[in-house]
Design a protein around this motif. Structure first.
Motif, PDB file in Angstrom:
ATOM      1  N   LEU A 160       0.831  -1.198   0.000  1.00  0.00           N
ATOM      2  CA  LEU A 160       0.000   0.000   0.000  1.00  0.00           C
ATOM      3  C   LEU A 160       0.872   1.258   0.000  1.00  0.00           C
ATOM      4  CD1 LEU A 160      -3.147   0.673   2.060  1.00  0.00           C
ATOM      5  CD2 LEU A 160      -1.232   2.205   2.314  1.00  0.00           C
ATOM      6  N   PHE A 161       1.773   1.358   0.969  1.00  0.00           N
ATOM      7  CA  PHE A 161       2.597   2.553   1.086  1.00  0.00           C
ATOM      8  C   PHE A 161       3.540   2.707  -0.100  1.00  0.00           C
ATOM      9  CE2 PHE A 161       6.472   4.708   2.650  1.00  0.00           C
ATOM     10  CZ  PHE A 161       5.914   5.959   2.846  1.00  0.00           C
ATOM     11  N   SER A 162       4.154   1.625  -0.518  1.00  0.00           N
ATOM     12  CA  SER A 162       5.094   1.670  -1.636  1.00  0.00           C
ATOM     13  C   SER A 162       4.433   2.202  -2.902  1.00  0.00           C
ATOM     14  CB  SER A 162       5.658   0.270  -1.883  1.00  0.00           C
ATOM     15  OG  SER A 162       6.494   0.262  -3.004  1.00  0.00           O
ATOM     16  N   ASN A 163       3.210   1.774  -3.169  1.00  0.00           N
ATOM     17  CA  ASN A 163       2.514   2.240  -4.367  1.00  0.00           C
ATOM     18  C   ASN A 163       2.174   3.714  -4.298  1.00  0.00           C
ATOM     19  OD1 ASN A 163       2.374  -0.110  -6.047  1.00  0.00           O
ATOM     20  ND2 ASN A 163       1.089  -0.983  -4.461  1.00  0.00           N
ATOM     21  N   LEU A 164       1.724   4.167  -3.148  1.00  0.00           N
ATOM     22  CA  LEU A 164       1.415   5.593  -3.009  1.00  0.00           C
ATOM     23  C   LEU A 164       2.689   6.437  -3.064  1.00  0.00           C
ATOM     24  CD1 LEU A 164      -1.380   5.429  -0.291  1.00  0.00           C
ATOM     25  CD2 LEU A 164      -1.648   5.833  -2.749  1.00  0.00           C
ATOM     26  N   LEU A 165       3.753   5.968  -2.424  1.00  0.00           N
ATOM     27  CA  LEU A 165       5.021   6.691  -2.461  1.00  0.00           C
ATOM     28  C   LEU A 165       5.592   6.714  -3.878  1.00  0.00           C
ATOM     29  CD1 LEU A 165       7.303   8.177  -0.979  1.00  0.00           C
ATOM     30  CD2 LEU A 165       8.332   5.925  -0.537  1.00  0.00           C
ATOM     31  N   SER A 166       5.545   5.596  -4.559  1.00  0.00           N
ATOM     32  CA  SER A 166       6.055   5.522  -5.930  1.00  0.00           C
ATOM     33  C   SER A 166       5.356   6.529  -6.841  1.00  0.00           C
ATOM     34  CB  SER A 166       5.859   4.105  -6.464  1.00  0.00           C
ATOM     35  OG  SER A 166       6.206   4.033  -7.824  1.00  0.00           O
ATOM     36  N   ASN A 167       4.031   6.625  -6.731  1.00  0.00           N
ATOM     37  CA  ASN A 167       3.294   7.614  -7.531  1.00  0.00           C
ATOM     38  C   ASN A 167       3.672   9.030  -7.134  1.00  0.00           C
ATOM     39  OD1 ASN A 167       1.905   5.871  -9.188  1.00  0.00           O
ATOM     40  ND2 ASN A 167       0.061   5.862  -7.951  1.00  0.00           N
ATOM     41  N   ALA A 168       3.818   9.279  -5.841  1.00  0.00           N
ATOM     42  CA  ALA A 168       4.194  10.621  -5.384  1.00  0.00           C
ATOM     43  C   ALA A 168       5.556  11.019  -5.938  1.00  0.00           C
ATOM     44  CB  ALA A 168       4.190  10.682  -3.858  1.00  0.00           C
ATOM     45  N   ILE A 169       6.468  10.077  -6.023  1.00  0.00           N
ATOM     46  CA  ILE A 169       7.801  10.352  -6.583  1.00  0.00           C
ATOM     47  C   ILE A 169       7.707  10.531  -8.097  1.00  0.00           C
ATOM     48  CG2 ILE A 169      10.106   9.399  -7.010  1.00  0.00           C
ATOM     49  CD1 ILE A 169       9.744   7.916  -4.262  1.00  0.00           C
ATOM     50  N   LYS A 170       7.050   9.593  -8.751  1.00  0.00           N
ATOM     51  CA  LYS A 170       6.969   9.596 -10.218  1.00  0.00           C
ATOM     52  C   LYS A 170       6.333  10.872 -10.752  1.00  0.00           C
ATOM     53  CE  LYS A 170       5.440   5.819 -12.114  1.00  0.00           C
ATOM     54  NZ  LYS A 170       4.578   4.748 -12.669  1.00  0.00           N
ATOM     55  N   TYR A 171       5.252  11.330 -10.105  1.00  0.00           N
ATOM     56  CA  TYR A 171       4.500  12.461 -10.628  1.00  0.00           C
ATOM     57  C   TYR A 171       4.811  13.777  -9.923  1.00  0.00           C
ATOM     58  CZ  TYR A 171       2.029   8.736 -12.959  1.00  0.00           C
ATOM     59  OH  TYR A 171       1.728   7.641 -13.724  1.00  0.00           O
ATOM     60  N   ASN A 172       5.815  13.786  -9.056  1.00  0.00           N
ATOM     61  CA  ASN A 172       6.222  15.011  -8.384  1.00  0.00           C
ATOM     62  C   ASN A 172       7.233  15.752  -9.253  1.00  0.00           C
ATOM     63  OD1 ASN A 172       6.348  16.928  -6.367  1.00  0.00           O
ATOM     64  ND2 ASN A 172       7.175  15.558  -4.829  1.00  0.00           N
ATOM     65  N   LYS A 173       7.342  17.031  -9.047  1.00  0.00           N
ATOM     66  CA  LYS A 173       8.342  17.830  -9.756  1.00  0.00           C
ATOM     67  C   LYS A 173       9.706  17.650  -9.094  1.00  0.00           C
ATOM     68  CE  LYS A 173       5.260  21.547 -11.166  1.00  0.00           C
ATOM     69  NZ  LYS A 173       5.020  22.991 -11.117  1.00  0.00           N
ATOM     70  N   ASP A 174      10.756  17.851  -9.866  1.00  0.00           N
ATOM     71  CA  ASP A 174      12.113  17.848  -9.308  1.00  0.00           C
ATOM     72  C   ASP A 174      12.234  18.978  -8.288  1.00  0.00           C
ATOM     73  OD1 ASP A 174      12.527  15.857 -11.133  1.00  0.00           O
ATOM     74  OD2 ASP A 174      14.043  16.915 -12.297  1.00  0.00           O
ATOM     75  N   ASN A 175      13.023  18.729  -7.255  1.00  0.00           N
ATOM     76  CA  ASN A 175      13.341  19.730  -6.227  1.00  0.00           C
ATOM     77  C   ASN A 175      12.141  20.124  -5.368  1.00  0.00           C
ATOM     78  OD1 ASN A 175      16.049  19.963  -7.309  1.00  0.00           O
ATOM     79  ND2 ASN A 175      15.121  21.156  -8.947  1.00  0.00           N
ATOM     80  N   TRP A 176      11.138  19.284  -5.278  1.00  0.00           N
ATOM     81  CA  TRP A 176       9.959  19.583  -4.476  1.00  0.00           C
ATOM     82  C   TRP A 176       9.884  18.616  -3.308  1.00  0.00           C
ATOM     83  CZ3 TRP A 176       5.567  22.901  -6.045  1.00  0.00           C
ATOM     84  CH2 TRP A 176       5.944  23.798  -7.048  1.00  0.00           C
ATOM     85  N   ASN A 177       8.805  18.669  -2.552  1.00  0.00           N
ATOM     86  CA  ASN A 177       8.657  17.861  -1.343  1.00  0.00           C
ATOM     87  C   ASN A 177       7.592  16.793  -1.482  1.00  0.00           C
ATOM     88  OD1 ASN A 177      10.476  19.534  -0.038  1.00  0.00           O
ATOM     89  ND2 ASN A 177       8.885  20.744   0.939  1.00  0.00           N
ATOM     90  N   ILE A 178       7.734  15.771  -0.648  1.00  0.00           N
ATOM     91  CA  ILE A 178       6.668  14.820  -0.372  1.00  0.00           C
ATOM     92  C   ILE A 178       6.513  14.826   1.139  1.00  0.00           C
ATOM     93  CG2 ILE A 178       5.933  12.409  -0.393  1.00  0.00           C
ATOM     94  CD1 ILE A 178       7.602  12.082  -2.974  1.00  0.00           C
ATOM     95  N   ASP A 179       5.308  15.135   1.608  1.00  0.00           N
ATOM     96  CA  ASP A 179       5.015  15.127   3.038  1.00  0.00           C
ATOM     97  C   ASP A 179       4.344  13.808   3.393  1.00  0.00           C
ATOM     98  OD1 ASP A 179       5.973  17.725   3.444  1.00  0.00           O
ATOM     99  OD2 ASP A 179       4.042  18.594   2.891  1.00  0.00           O
ATOM    100  N   ILE A 180       4.866  13.163   4.415  1.00  0.00           N
ATOM    101  CA  ILE A 180       4.296  11.911   4.899  1.00  0.00           C
ATOM    102  C   ILE A 180       3.987  12.113   6.375  1.00  0.00           C
ATOM    103  CG2 ILE A 180       4.679   9.451   5.291  1.00  0.00           C
ATOM    104  CD1 ILE A 180       6.743   9.638   2.934  1.00  0.00           C
ATOM    105  N   ILE A 181       2.726  11.939   6.721  1.00  0.00           N
ATOM    106  CA  ILE A 181       2.331  12.132   8.112  1.00  0.00           C
ATOM    107  C   ILE A 181       1.626  10.868   8.599  1.00  0.00           C
ATOM    108  CG2 ILE A 181       0.958  13.500   9.727  1.00  0.00           C
ATOM    109  CD1 ILE A 181       1.286  15.849   7.744  1.00  0.00           C
ATOM    110  N   LEU A 182       2.176  10.276   9.646  1.00  0.00           N
ATOM    111  CA  LEU A 182       1.604   9.095  10.275  1.00  0.00           C
ATOM    112  C   LEU A 182       1.159   9.471  11.677  1.00  0.00           C
ATOM    113  CD1 LEU A 182       1.132   5.973  10.453  1.00  0.00           C
ATOM    114  CD2 LEU A 182       3.483   5.839  11.349  1.00  0.00           C
TER     115      LEU A 182
END
Length: 173
Positions: free
Chosen positions: A79-101
């Motif tokens: 579950l997490f790997s798929n969501l993270l993979s999409n966030a990386i793939k479709y994110n812009k270079d030099n930007w952020n991914i916020d993960i809150i648990l």
């Protein structure tokens, strides 16, 4: 030689699709146990380290709560790997991914919108892919796999976004 590279690439894609379909069909047959979630997040993030560095993405806001869930850890990793993979793939270079648990949810937010408003209800359908994403590797199977895992545990998944600014997936335990 280009033909053999294309053939190999297509064979690899088909193998990935078959693996994905087998994973989808075998989800119910796994052992569950009480598991700390944060170490699973860290483990999966490390697997994407080279892609994160290549795009110079910063992973931020990870909260280390002692969140425990009665799950199969492989399900959660998928579950997490798929969501993270999409966030990386479709994110812009030099930007952020916020993960809150926290004790009740997991949120993954990237800095790019990659889902059109009129397709938001279709995003979890098997083989569905946004028009712009069809040039990327993939078969449109992974978000349906995420949805199947969410349903298996009677969780909820919510998607929010601001057009051309960010996309966020929230899993509510």
């Amino acid at each position: 030689t280009d033909c053999s590279i294309d053939t190999f690439s297509e064979i690899e894609k088909m193998n990935n699709l078959i693996d994905s379909l087998l994973t989808l069909s075998n989800l119910d047959n796994k052992k569950m146990e009480t598991t700390f979630i944060f170490p699973l997040l860290e483990e999966e993030i490390k697997k994407y380290d080279s892609k994160i560095k290549k795009k110079n993405i910063k992973i931020s806001n990870i909260k280390n709560f002692d969140t425990k869930l009665n799950i199969n850890s492989e399900h959660f990793k998928i579950l997490f790997s798929n969501l993270l993979s999409n966030a990386i793939k479709y994110n812009k270079d030099n930007w952020n991914i916020d993960i809150i648990l926290n004790e009740k949810s997991l949120s993954i937010k990237d800095n790019w919108i990659w889902i059109d408003n009129w397709n938001k209800d279709r995003i979890f359908e098997k083989f569905f892919r946004e028009e712009f994403a069809r040039s990327e590797n993939g078969f449109g199977i992974w978000l349906s796999l995420v949805k199947k895992i969410v349903d298996l545990y009677s969780w909820k998944i919510e998607m929010k976004w601001e057009k051309w600014v960010w996309t966020e997936f929230i899993i509510k335990f």
